[in-house]
Design a protein around this motif. Structure first.
Motif, PDB file in Angstrom:
ATOM      1  N   TRP A  49       0.807  -1.213   0.000  1.00 27.99           N
ATOM      2  CA  TRP A  49       0.000   0.000   0.000  1.00 27.99           C
ATOM      3  C   TRP A  49       0.844   1.269   0.000  1.00 27.99           C
ATOM      4  N   ARG A  50       2.160   1.143   0.109  1.00 29.72           N
ATOM      5  CA  ARG A  50       3.006   2.334   0.022  1.00 29.72           C
ATOM      6  C   ARG A  50       3.085   2.855  -1.414  1.00 29.72           C
ATOM      7  N   ASP A  51       2.760   2.015  -2.366  1.00 31.69           N
ATOM      8  CA  ASP A  51       2.860   2.351  -3.792  1.00 31.69           C
ATOM      9  C   ASP A  51       1.480   2.707  -4.332  1.00 31.69           C
ATOM     10  N   ILE A  52       1.287   3.983  -4.694  1.00 30.07           N
ATOM     11  CA  ILE A  52      -0.009   4.403  -5.228  1.00 30.07           C
ATOM     12  C   ILE A  52      -0.315   3.654  -6.520  1.00 30.07           C
ATOM     13  N   GLY A  53       0.719   3.281  -7.254  1.00 32.36           N
ATOM     14  CA  GLY A  53       0.505   2.510  -8.463  1.00 32.36           C
ATOM     15  C   GLY A  53      -0.154   1.171  -8.205  1.00 32.36           C
ATOM     16  N   TYR A  54       0.059   0.606  -7.023  1.00 31.18           N
ATOM     17  CA  TYR A  54      -0.594  -0.657  -6.683  1.00 31.18           C
ATOM     18  C   TYR A  54      -2.111  -0.495  -6.721  1.00 31.18           C
ATOM     19  N   PHE A  55      -2.615   0.621  -6.178  1.00 33.42           N
ATOM     20  CA  PHE A  55      -4.056   0.865  -6.203  1.00 33.42           C
ATOM     21  C   PHE A  55      -4.544   1.068  -7.637  1.00 33.42           C
ATOM     22  N   ALA A  56      -3.797   1.858  -8.406  1.00 39.20           N
ATOM     23  CA  ALA A  56      -4.229   2.180  -9.772  1.00 39.20           C
ATOM     24  C   ALA A  56      -4.346   0.933 -10.645  1.00 39.20           C
ATOM     25  N   GLU A  57      -3.494  -0.060 -10.405  1.00 39.86           N
ATOM     26  CA  GLU A  57      -3.504  -1.263 -11.234  1.00 39.86           C
ATOM     27  C   GLU A  57      -4.275  -2.410 -10.599  1.00 39.86           C
ATOM     28  N   HIS A  58      -4.850  -2.193  -9.439  1.00 41.50           N
ATOM     29  CA  HIS A  58      -5.573  -3.263  -8.752  1.00 41.50           C
ATOM     30  C   HIS A  58      -6.816  -3.665  -9.548  1.00 41.50           C
ATOM     31  N   ARG A  59      -7.135  -4.932  -9.491  1.00 40.71           N
ATOM     32  CA  ARG A  59      -8.285  -5.466 -10.238  1.00 40.71           C
ATOM     33  C   ARG A  59      -9.574  -4.723  -9.898  1.00 40.71           C
ATOM     34  N   GLN A  60      -9.783  -4.412  -8.638  1.00 38.56           N
ATOM     35  CA  GLN A  60     -11.007  -3.711  -8.249  1.00 38.56           C
ATOM     36  C   GLN A  60     -11.067  -2.335  -8.904  1.00 38.56           C
ATOM     37  N   VAL A  61      -9.969  -1.595  -8.858  1.00 43.88           N
ATOM     38  CA  VAL A  61      -9.956  -0.239  -9.420  1.00 43.88           C
ATOM     39  C   VAL A  61     -10.144  -0.279 -10.931  1.00 43.88           C
ATOM     40  N   ARG A  62      -9.504  -1.236 -11.600  1.00 44.11           N
ATOM     41  CA  ARG A  62      -9.699  -1.363 -13.049  1.00 44.11           C
ATOM     42  C   ARG A  62     -11.148  -1.700 -13.395  1.00 44.11           C
ATOM     43  N   ALA A  63     -11.774  -2.573 -12.583  1.00 42.66           N
ATOM     44  CA  ALA A  63     -13.171  -2.917 -12.830  1.00 42.66           C
ATOM     45  C   ALA A  63     -14.081  -1.709 -12.609  1.00 42.66           C
ATOM     46  N   MET A  64     -13.809  -0.921 -11.549  1.00 36.92           N
ATOM     47  CA  MET A  64     -14.594   0.283 -11.292  1.00 36.92           C
ATOM     48  C   MET A  64     -14.412   1.292 -12.410  1.00 36.92           C
ATOM     49  N   ASP A  65     -13.194   1.386 -12.928  1.00 35.81           N
ATOM     50  CA  ASP A  65     -12.923   2.306 -14.031  1.00 35.81           C
ATOM     51  C   ASP A  65     -13.730   1.909 -15.272  1.00 35.81           C
ATOM     52  N   ARG A  77     -16.277   2.596   5.435  1.00 38.32           N
ATOM     53  CA  ARG A  77     -14.892   2.167   5.240  1.00 38.32           C
ATOM     54  C   ARG A  77     -14.269   3.035   4.151  1.00 38.32           C
ATOM     55  N   TRP A  78     -13.129   3.653   4.477  1.00 37.79           N
ATOM     56  CA  TRP A  78     -12.555   4.647   3.567  1.00 37.79           C
ATOM     57  C   TRP A  78     -11.051   4.471   3.404  1.00 37.79           C
ATOM     58  N   ILE A  79     -10.560   4.869   2.246  1.00 39.92           N
ATOM     59  CA  ILE A  79      -9.130   5.013   1.991  1.00 39.92           C
ATOM     60  C   ILE A  79      -8.841   6.491   1.732  1.00 39.92           C
ATOM     61  N   TYR A  80      -7.725   6.961   2.277  1.00 39.27           N
ATOM     62  CA  TYR A  80      -7.313   8.357   2.143  1.00 39.27           C
ATOM     63  C   TYR A  80      -5.911   8.402   1.539  1.00 39.27           C
ATOM     64  N   ILE A  81      -5.741   9.165   0.464  1.00 35.29           N
ATOM     65  CA  ILE A  81      -4.422   9.362  -0.134  1.00 35.29           C
ATOM     66  C   ILE A  81      -4.245  10.866  -0.327  1.00 35.29           C
ATOM     67  N   GLY A  82      -3.299  11.440   0.401  1.00 41.12           N
ATOM     68  CA  GLY A  82      -3.165  12.889   0.377  1.00 41.12           C
ATOM     69  C   GLY A  82      -1.733  13.361   0.327  1.00 41.12           C
ATOM     70  N   GLU A  83      -1.504  14.424  -0.437  1.00 40.68           N
ATOM     71  CA  GLU A  83      -0.184  15.030  -0.491  1.00 40.68           C
ATOM     72  C   GLU A  83       0.065  15.875   0.743  1.00 40.68           C
ATOM     73  N   PRO A  84       1.336  16.111   1.105  1.00 36.13           N
ATOM     74  CA  PRO A  84       1.645  16.915   2.293  1.00 36.13           C
ATOM     75  C   PRO A  84       0.962  18.278   2.250  1.00 36.13           C
ATOM     76  N   GLY A  85       0.450  18.695   3.392  1.00 38.50           N
ATOM     77  CA  GLY A  85      -0.241  19.973   3.495  1.00 38.50           C
ATOM     78  C   GLY A  85      -1.746  19.865   3.426  1.00 38.50           C
ATOM     79  N   THR A  86      -2.257  18.756   2.888  1.00 40.92           N
ATOM     80  CA  THR A  86      -3.704  18.567   2.810  1.00 40.92           C
ATOM     81  C   THR A  86      -4.223  18.005   4.128  1.00 40.92           C
TER      82      THR A  86
END
Length: 456
Positions: A63-79, A201-210
């Motif tokens: 989960w440290r790699d944002i690319g893991y989420f982008a290429e995950h089967r669930q995310v691709r199916a939602m896309d 149930r939530w996931i949060y991905i945020g850049e510094p300062g947000t």
């Protein structure tokens, strides 16, 4: 004159007496969790990587790699579903921009400037991945982006995936079997696939300062948050239980609460809020006891940082805010909210108010003179309340209309200290439900399908 509080995260002459977040070396057992933390509503951080002890696949660092989420089967199916217009909602970023500090000691360098245009989830994740690699957010005038509170388990994405049964390898499996001390009564009473607990149930991905504005979590729920990457700065404030804060229906923070918990004026603003009495609490005013300094009025404030691999417990009814810290790249975290024996009384109070709103709305719900059927009026009232209640308040309301015994079952599982009060509120819920339904049964299946079948 007030002394500078040694623990004040804002370095102010502070009336609050901020405390550091309690830290545990290992997760508490169920009894200790209820007795020392959930019932008295005290937060804590579990240091170290408890995810390893619980056997989470995400503990391996994926989960440290944002690319893991982008290429995950669930995310691709939602896309794929979103691009076909099949019910998956598009998302937007919360956009933050840097400001010059008005006060020399101010720590709020980034301020929210609203939302971006909408994207498919995968497009948003790919943007964050590219920005993390190029460190866009580090530029002096660049915006910082926050994918905040993505309800990753709240939508049915399985029809966008080829060949497999629903949910076989969704992101939720990465954090199975969950947090040992956090057993959700909504899951056990409504079922694991019911939409209400899944929308908590939530996931949060945020850049510094947000970060997030001060808020109280919905339905008087507790929450846990696991930090997968980056760091978060936390502020958590608890009011005395007698003077506890319940936001108005559909609101995310109680009246008079500060709009910022990281600026230089927050300590004075919190002290002022601590002395306020809400209109619906006037009957309890005699029970209020001011602290000896007359300022904090039963208010306790904690501040601390959540680091990678650590887990935070956020008690029900606490006002809290978060900022994604600088220096370690984007923050990635997952949070589940839940109801257990310690906070089921608060959840029932939320339901009591929602049922009252439904009862009051039913008589005004039907815009047509020829509509005399009470069942239709109830469904039209529910449709109207979608714009007034939060999605979670509305979800608990609909679940109760479909299962009249739900409040009683929840009350029976309240902590002993709350049992009598919970059962009394459950009885009021049943009375209000009976008044709202007027003796008719609630339609089976989604109420909007019922209305559509009648031409509404």
């Amino acid at each position: 004159l007030l002394e500078v509080c040694p623990n004040c995260p804002n370095g102010q002459r502070c009336p609050l007496g901020w405390l550091p977040l309690p830290r545990l070396s290992a997760p508490p057992d169920a009894e200790t969790y209820l007795r020392e933390f959930a019932v008295p509503r005290t937060p804590f951080v579990v240091s170290g990587n408890c995810a390893h002890a619980w056997g989470w696949p995400a503990a391996d660092g994926r989960w440290r790699d944002i690319g893991y989420f982008a290429e995950h089967r669930q995310v691709r199916a939602m896309d794929a579903q979103a691009r076909r217009g099949q019910g998956i909602r598009l998302i937007s970023f919360n956009v933050f921009k840097r400001q010059d500090a008005v006060h020399r000691e101010a720590k709020t360098e980034w301020v929210s400037r609203g939302s971006s245009r909408k994207f498919t989830l995968r497009s948003a994740l790919l943007q964050l991945k590219v920005r993390a690699k190029r460190r866009f957010h580090a530029r002096r005038k660049a915006a910082a982006l926050y994918l905040s509170a993505w309800p990753y388990d709240g939508e049915d994405w399985s029809s966008g995936a080829a060949g497999d049964s629903p949910g076989l390898d969704g992101l939720g499996l990465d954090i199975g079997p969950g947090v040992a001390f956090a057993k959700c009564l909504l899951c056990s009473e409504l079922g694991k696939v019911h939409p209400l607990p899944r929308r908590l149930r939530w996931i949060y991905i945020g850049e510094p300062g947000t970060g997030s504005a001060p808020h109280v979590d919905p339905l008087a729920t507790h929450a846990w948050m696991w930090q997968a990457a980056g760091r978060k700065e936390w502020r958590i404030v608890r009011r005395d239980p007698v003077a506890d804060a319940f936001p108005a229906l559909g609101a995310s923070s109680p009246p008079g609460a500060p709009l910022d918990m990281f600026g230089p004026t927050v300590c004075d603003a919190l002290a002022t809020w601590a002395q306020s009495v809400r209109p619906w609490q006037s009957v309890e005013a005699e029970s209020w006891k001011l602290d000896s300094d007359g300022l904090t009025n039963g208010l306790t404030a904690w501040a601390g940082e959540l680091k990678p691999g650590e887990l935070l417990f956020v008690p029900a009814g606490t006002l809290h805010a978060v900022r994604n810290a600088a220096g370690t790249g984007p923050s990635v975290a997952v949070s589940h909210n839940y109801v257990d024996a310690a906070n089921v009384l608060g959840a029932l109070r939320c339901l009591e108010r929602a049922l009252g709103a439904l009862r009051d709305q039913v008589g005004q719900a039907c815009p047509r003179d020829e509509c005399k059927d009470h069942q239709i009026s109830v469904c039209l009232a529910l449709e109207h309340l979608e714009s007034i209640l939060s999605i979670h308040e509305h979800g608990l309301l609909v679940a109760t209309l479909s299962d009249a015994a739900l409040p009683g079952r929840l009350a029976a599982r309240a902590a002993l200290s709350d049992r009598d009060a919970a059962e009394a509120i459950a009885a009021v819920c049943l009375e209000r439900q009976t008044q709202a339904l007027g003796g008719c049964s609630f339609p089976a299946g989604p109420y909007w399908d019922f209305l559509s079948s009648l031409g509404f």
